[in-house]
Design an enzyme around this catalytic site. Structure first.
Site, short mmCIF file in Angstrom:
data_model
loop_
_atom_site.label_atom_id
_atom_site.label_comp_id
_atom_site.label_asym_id
_atom_site.label_seq_id
_atom_site.Cartn_x
_atom_site.Cartn_y
_atom_site.Cartn_z
N ALA A 32 49.38 41.64 39.09
CA ALA A 32 49.56 41.61 37.64
C ALA A 32 50.15 42.92 37.13
CB ALA A 32 48.23 41.35 36.95
N GLY A 80 47.69 39.27 42.69
CA GLY A 80 48.57 38.12 42.49
C GLY A 80 49.69 38.05 43.50
N GLU A 139 48.12 36.35 46.26
CA GLU A 139 47.85 34.98 45.85
C GLU A 139 49.08 34.09 45.98
OE1 GLU A 139 45.78 34.55 42.08
OE2 GLU A 139 44.80 36.48 42.43
N GLU A 182 40.89 43.14 42.81
CA GLU A 182 40.07 42.68 41.69
C GLU A 182 38.70 42.19 42.14
OE1 GLU A 182 42.97 39.22 42.54
OE2 GLU A 182 42.94 41.39 42.74
#
Length: 159
Positions: free
Chosen positions: A88, A134, A137, A157
């Site tokens: 992010a 991310g 991900e 995170e």
């Protein structure tokens, strides 16, 4: 899918990570068809990693649509040298003043990344460097993934 997310006034302008699509002919490798290769690149060197803010997520979404429209044998995603994606874009985080803004950005990311799993053709992540949050991900949503010997992956995170 959400098409516009307004960041609060005063938030820094997003450094957009572009998602560039090109066709790679697979015949030299003994396969028929093409691979639609998406390359993430924000136009900066490795000191400014690729990140995902709202505009970058929309660029990736458009690239996935473009790649699929080419009717390739598979779709792959990679990053610029040394960097896949650092997750992010946190530069505007301090400026979010409503829960709904954060939820909308998170939902957009999940909706875009999920497309790699649901697109109906094989997807590959060629993780060629840093892949955090991310960024990792994205790779996990692909059907197949490879990591370079120098790749660094983590989900910071969740510590």
């Amino acid at each position: 899918m959400t098409t516009a997310i307004q960041l609060p006034e005063g938030a820094p302008e997003e450094v957009i990570t572009h998602a560039l699509v090109r066709d790679v002919d697979l015949s030299p490798f003994g396969f028929q068809g093409t691979l639609a290769l998406i390359t993430l690149d924000n136009g900066h060197d490795h000191n400014r990693p690729n990140t995902f803010g709202p505009q970058s997520l929309m660029a990736l979404d458009a690239a996935i649509t473009d790649a699929a429209s080419r009717k390739p044998a598979a779709i792959a995603i990679t990053g610029k040298p040394f960097i896949f994606a650092a997750g992010a874009d946190l530069s505007a985080l301090a400026f979010l003043n409503k829960r709904e803004q954060a939820v909308a950005i998170g939902k957009l990311g999940h909706d875009v990344f999920r497309r790699f799993d649901e697109i109906g053709i094989p997807t590959f992540a060629f993780i060629n460097g840093l892949a955090l949050g991310g960024g990792l991900e994205v790779g996990l949503h692909c059907n197949y993934r490879t990591l370079s010997a120098t790749a660094f992956t983590a989900l910071p995170e969740v510590f």
